[in-house]
Design a protein around this motif. Structure first.
Motif, mmCIF file in Angstrom:
data_model
loop_
_atom_site.group_PDB
_atom_site.id
_atom_site.type_symbol
_atom_site.label_atom_id
_atom_site.label_comp_id
_atom_site.label_asym_id
_atom_site.label_seq_id
_atom_site.Cartn_x
_atom_site.Cartn_y
_atom_site.Cartn_z
ATOM 1 N N GLY A 171 0.795 -1.227 0.000
ATOM 2 C CA GLY A 171 0.000 0.000 0.000
ATOM 3 C C GLY A 171 0.822 1.267 0.000
ATOM 4 O O GLY A 171 0.538 2.198 0.758
ATOM 5 N N ILE A 172 1.835 1.354 -0.879
ATOM 6 C CA ILE A 172 2.667 2.555 -0.932
ATOM 7 C C ILE A 172 1.817 3.721 -1.446
ATOM 8 O O ILE A 172 1.264 3.669 -2.538
ATOM 9 N N ARG A 173 1.749 4.788 -0.662
ATOM 10 C CA ARG A 173 0.910 5.937 -1.013
ATOM 11 C C ARG A 173 1.723 7.160 -1.424
ATOM 12 O O ARG A 173 1.203 8.049 -2.093
ATOM 13 N N GLY A 174 2.963 7.250 -0.976
ATOM 14 C CA GLY A 174 3.778 8.414 -1.291
ATOM 15 C C GLY A 174 5.238 8.035 -1.312
ATOM 16 O O GLY A 174 5.618 6.887 -1.046
ATOM 17 N N GLY A 175 6.077 9.017 -1.624
ATOM 18 C CA GLY A 175 7.504 8.754 -1.664
ATOM 19 C C GLY A 175 8.259 9.954 -2.184
ATOM 20 O O GLY A 175 7.671 10.964 -2.586
ATOM 21 N N CYS A 176 9.574 9.846 -2.177
ATOM 22 C CA CYS A 176 10.422 10.940 -2.652
ATOM 23 C C CYS A 176 11.826 10.426 -2.883
ATOM 24 O O CYS A 176 12.211 9.354 -2.404
ATOM 25 N N VAL A 177 12.612 11.216 -3.605
ATOM 26 C CA VAL A 177 14.045 11.000 -3.750
ATOM 27 C C VAL A 177 14.742 11.884 -2.723
ATOM 28 O O VAL A 177 14.378 13.051 -2.542
ATOM 29 N N THR A 178 15.745 11.349 -2.036
ATOM 30 C CA THR A 178 16.412 12.078 -0.961
ATOM 31 C C THR A 178 17.656 12.797 -1.467
ATOM 32 O O THR A 178 18.264 12.393 -2.468
ATOM 33 N N PRO A 179 18.109 13.843 -0.752
ATOM 34 C CA PRO A 179 19.365 14.508 -1.123
ATOM 35 C C PRO A 179 20.582 13.619 -0.977
ATOM 36 O O PRO A 179 21.634 13.923 -1.546
ATOM 37 N N TRP A 180 20.493 12.535 -0.199
ATOM 38 C CA TRP A 180 21.639 11.631 -0.039
ATOM 39 C C TRP A 180 21.562 10.454 -1.022
ATOM 40 O O TRP A 180 22.286 9.481 -0.908
ATOM 41 N N GLY A 181 20.674 10.541 -2.020
ATOM 42 C CA GLY A 181 20.728 9.632 -3.152
ATOM 43 C C GLY A 181 19.891 8.382 -3.068
ATOM 44 O O GLY A 181 20.071 7.462 -3.881
ATOM 45 N N ALA A 205 -1.572 -10.910 7.715
ATOM 46 C CA ALA A 205 -2.747 -10.835 8.580
ATOM 47 C C ALA A 205 -2.469 -10.044 9.848
ATOM 48 O O ALA A 205 -3.324 -9.283 10.313
ATOM 49 N N ASP A 206 -1.267 -10.183 10.436
ATOM 50 C CA ASP A 206 -1.005 -9.439 11.668
ATOM 51 C C ASP A 206 -0.555 -8.003 11.387
ATOM 52 O O ASP A 206 -0.639 -7.138 12.270
ATOM 53 N N GLY A 207 -0.068 -7.730 10.186
ATOM 54 C CA GLY A 207 0.193 -6.362 9.749
ATOM 55 C C GLY A 207 1.380 -5.666 10.376
ATOM 56 O O GLY A 207 1.672 -4.520 10.026
ATOM 57 N N VAL A 208 2.121 -6.331 11.282
ATOM 58 C CA VAL A 208 3.157 -5.613 12.025
ATOM 59 C C VAL A 208 4.376 -5.275 11.170
ATOM 60 O O VAL A 208 5.184 -4.424 11.545
ATOM 61 N N GLY A 209 4.512 -5.915 10.014
ATOM 62 C CA GLY A 209 5.657 -5.636 9.161
ATOM 63 C C GLY A 209 5.417 -4.540 8.142
ATOM 64 O O GLY A 209 6.266 -4.309 7.274
ATOM 65 N N TYR A 210 4.277 -3.845 8.282
ATOM 66 C CA TYR A 210 3.895 -2.860 7.276
ATOM 67 C C TYR A 210 3.485 -1.545 7.939
ATOM 68 O O TYR A 210 3.263 -1.494 9.140
ATOM 69 N N GLY A 211 3.411 -0.491 7.130
ATOM 70 C CA GLY A 211 3.131 0.834 7.658
ATOM 71 C C GLY A 211 4.390 1.635 7.941
ATOM 72 O O GLY A 211 4.370 2.579 8.732
ATOM 73 N N PHE A 212 5.489 1.297 7.256
ATOM 74 C CA PHE A 212 6.783 1.938 7.482
ATOM 75 C C PHE A 212 7.158 2.845 6.305
ATOM 76 O O PHE A 212 6.556 2.787 5.229
ATOM 77 N N VAL A 213 8.205 3.640 6.510
ATOM 78 C CA VAL A 213 8.917 4.284 5.410
ATOM 79 C C VAL A 213 10.024 3.325 4.982
ATOM 80 O O VAL A 213 10.808 2.865 5.808
ATOM 81 N N VAL A 214 10.056 3.030 3.692
ATOM 82 C CA VAL A 214 10.992 2.054 3.126
ATOM 83 C C VAL A 214 12.045 2.812 2.327
ATOM 84 O O VAL A 214 11.717 3.695 1.540
ATOM 85 N N GLU A 215 13.314 2.450 2.504
ATOM 86 C CA GLU A 215 14.405 3.130 1.806
ATOM 87 C C GLU A 215 15.182 2.139 0.952
ATOM 88 O O GLU A 215 15.430 1.006 1.374
ATOM 89 N N LEU A 216 15.570 2.567 -0.262
ATOM 90 C CA LEU A 216 16.377 1.724 -1.128
ATOM 91 C C LEU A 216 17.183 2.583 -2.089
ATOM 92 O O LEU A 216 16.924 3.782 -2.262
ATOM 93 N N ASN A 217 18.150 1.954 -2.737
ATOM 94 C CA ASN A 217 18.962 2.592 -3.757
ATOM 95 C C ASN A 217 18.263 2.407 -5.103
ATOM 96 O O ASN A 217 18.201 1.283 -5.613
ATOM 97 N N PRO A 218 17.758 3.469 -5.728
ATOM 98 C CA PRO A 218 17.002 3.283 -6.972
ATOM 99 C C PRO A 218 17.853 2.873 -8.157
ATOM 100 O O PRO A 218 17.328 2.346 -9.143
ATOM 101 N N PHE A 219 19.170 3.102 -8.075
ATOM 102 C CA PHE A 219 20.053 2.793 -9.197
ATOM 103 C C PHE A 219 20.582 1.363 -9.171
ATOM 104 O O PHE A 219 21.168 0.907 -10.142
ATOM 105 N N ASP A 220 20.368 0.657 -8.074
ATOM 106 C CA ASP A 220 20.846 -0.723 -7.945
ATOM 107 C C ASP A 220 19.645 -1.660 -7.912
ATOM 108 O O ASP A 220 18.954 -1.759 -6.890
#
Length: 506
Positions: A171-181, A205-220
């Protein structure tokens, strides 16, 4: 709720470069099965629901969706999050970037024949797409089967900062690119999906692993996304990232509920690509008159309860966030509430030009709604006669020329006007006057925007065309963009450009 009258009275000056006048005029946005494009501009369809993202994606078969197949295709919904530009130009001189698009929702009535939900396919249709884009023959295009193209979904293995792992982004609703890449993806309310997908996996079903901000390297394309525990777990609407004057990471977040909060995270140490968000302090915004102050929250306290306990201000469904690349200015799009149903956009200017400062000046950019009624209020000049006006602003992006691009979303409700993409100057005589650049087809809404580095293409999402109340897969409100019998309407990643050349909007 926010006191709009107090914001209207606030006359605090805002740091801004003089804006150039928009080359857009009054434009009606009639409700119709096709879309509307401002004169002097062109709209191109770049990706559609079911188009292949990864090189091995099979052909789209909307009447018989296979979970493994749709997991490699562009999702049912489309919300543009941001564009990541490489620090080093390519050896061949071709401008390139990575465009991030979220797929927040899957409406079973519109996505599946007969309206019968198919949970496994729905789980695969949601998530996000990362797309190679490049400039070819004077136009920005999506590279078919680009080597950095990637689909993130319910099967994506993620690491949880502080220890542990979880499978899937949800359920990703938003996001952005950061100044640190890096790229940030904001998960929304997992409760929406828990009942729907819980039978597929007890972890969902328990949902505890979701509802976070997720970070990754978009170029890799092999990078493992990290769910950042330090930023809290709640139903996000959007995120925006900046650097404080002393080099710390700053992340703004919206709690997308009627009466939700605006939150901020400031890292404990300098920002870096691998550990900027490991530790820091969370703050809730408190708005009093034309001033906003950041109230620190207890470490580890649950959100959004901690923001309420600290006396944070509740907003009218805080949704989209947009940071001005030319200065420390943040725009907040509030979708609306029962008290102010049409919504509004707020402008925040950090004290001393520092996103890490303890406060900010606040004032209203515009109040959405009919300018002839008690809701709509648009700058000193007001809207030009005959022009459409925005209702329920949901996304906002600020370009390098000091303009805001606002997308509206009435959740498929059919009104007097189509949903629109509006451009609005942040300074000068056009400040606070949103001018329509695009009108969506019937039942669709606008899903975010991002501009190319040269400002000549604006990528934006067109969400769920034809999905008006009572519509379904077999009887949609429109069959845009193909208009072919038996082919369902499709969410689209589009590009808006000027006819000839030049920056979008003039």
């Amino acid at each position: 709720m926010i006191g709009r009258r107090a914001l209207l009275a606030a006359g605090t000056a805002v740091l801004a470069a003089p804006a150039l006048a928009l080359d857009l005029g009054p434009l009606a946005l009639p409700v119709k099965q096709d879309d509307t494009v401002a004169p002097g501009h062109r709209r191109d369809v770049l990706m559609r629901w079911g188009d292949r993202v990864t090189f091995d994606a099979p052909r789209w078969t909307p009447r018989t969706p296979d979970p493994d197949a749709v997991a490699a295709q562009f999702g049912w919904d489309a919300r543009v999050l941001g564009i990541a530009v490489p620090q080093q130009p390519a050896a061949d001189g071709v401008p390139r970037a990575i465009l991030a698009v979220a797929h927040p929702d899957v409406d079973p009535a519109m996505a599946f024949p007969g309206g019968q939900d198919q949970p496994a396919a729905a789980a695969a249709m949601q998530g996000a797409s990362l797309l190679n884009v490049e400039r070819q023959a004077g136009r920005w295009v999506v590279v078919d089967g680009g080597y950095q193209n990637r689909r993130l979904g319910i099967s994506t293995l993620c690491r949880v900062s502080g220890g542990g792992a979880v499978r899937g982004v949800l359920g990703i609703r938003g996001g952005c690119v950061t100044p640190w890449g890096t790229l940030l993806l904001a998960e929304g309310d997992p409760g929406f999906w828990q009942g729907r997908l819980g039978g597929l996996d007890p972890a969902i079903a328990d949902g505890v692993g979701y509802g976070f901000v997720v970070e990754l390297n978009p170029f890799d394309p092999q990078s493992v996304p990290v769910k950042r525990r330090a930023l809290g777990r709640f139903a996000h609407g959007d995120v925006a990232a900046a650097l404080s004057r002393d080099g710390r990471a700053v992340v703004y977040m919206t709690d997308r509920r009627a009466g939700g909060f605006l939150l901020r995270f400031v890292s404990a140490g300098p920002a870096s690509a691998d550990r900027a968000l490991d530790a820091g302090t969370l703050f809730a915004a408190r708005l009093e008159g034309g001033r906003l102050s950041w109230i620190p929250l207890p470490e580890g306290a649950p959100l959004p309860e901690a923001a309420q306990g600290a006396g944070g201000t509740t907003f009218d469904t805080p949704s989209g966030l947009g940071l001005d690349p030319m200065g420390p200015r943040l725009l907040l799009a509030c979708h609306g509430s029962p008290a102010r149903p049409s919504g509004h956009v707020i402008e925040l200017s950090a004290d001393g030009g520092d996103d890490g400062a303890a406060g900010a000046a606040a004032r209203l950019l515009f109040a959405a709604g009919d300018p002839r009624g008690p809701q709509g209020r648009y700058g000193e000049a007001g809207l030009p006669p005959g022009s459409a006006w925005p209702e329920n602003p949901d996304t906002v992006t600020v370009d390098a020329r000091g303009r805001a691009w606002i997308g509206t979303d009435r959740l498929g409700r059919i009104g007097m006007r189509a949903e629109g993409l509006y451009a609005c100057d942040l300074a000068g005589p056009g400040r606070g006057v949103p001018l329509p650049a695009y009108g969506a087809p019937r039942g669709a809404s606008i899903g975010g925007a991002a501009l190319t580095p040269d400002g000549e293409t604006l990528f934006f999402g067109i969400r769920h065309p034809g999905a008006e109340p009572g519509a379904n897969f077999d009887r949609p409100g429109t069959r845009w963009p193909e208009f072919e019998a038996g082919v369902p309407p499709r969410s689209v990643l589009a590009g808006l450009t000027r006819v000839g050349s030049g920056p979008v909007g003039g």
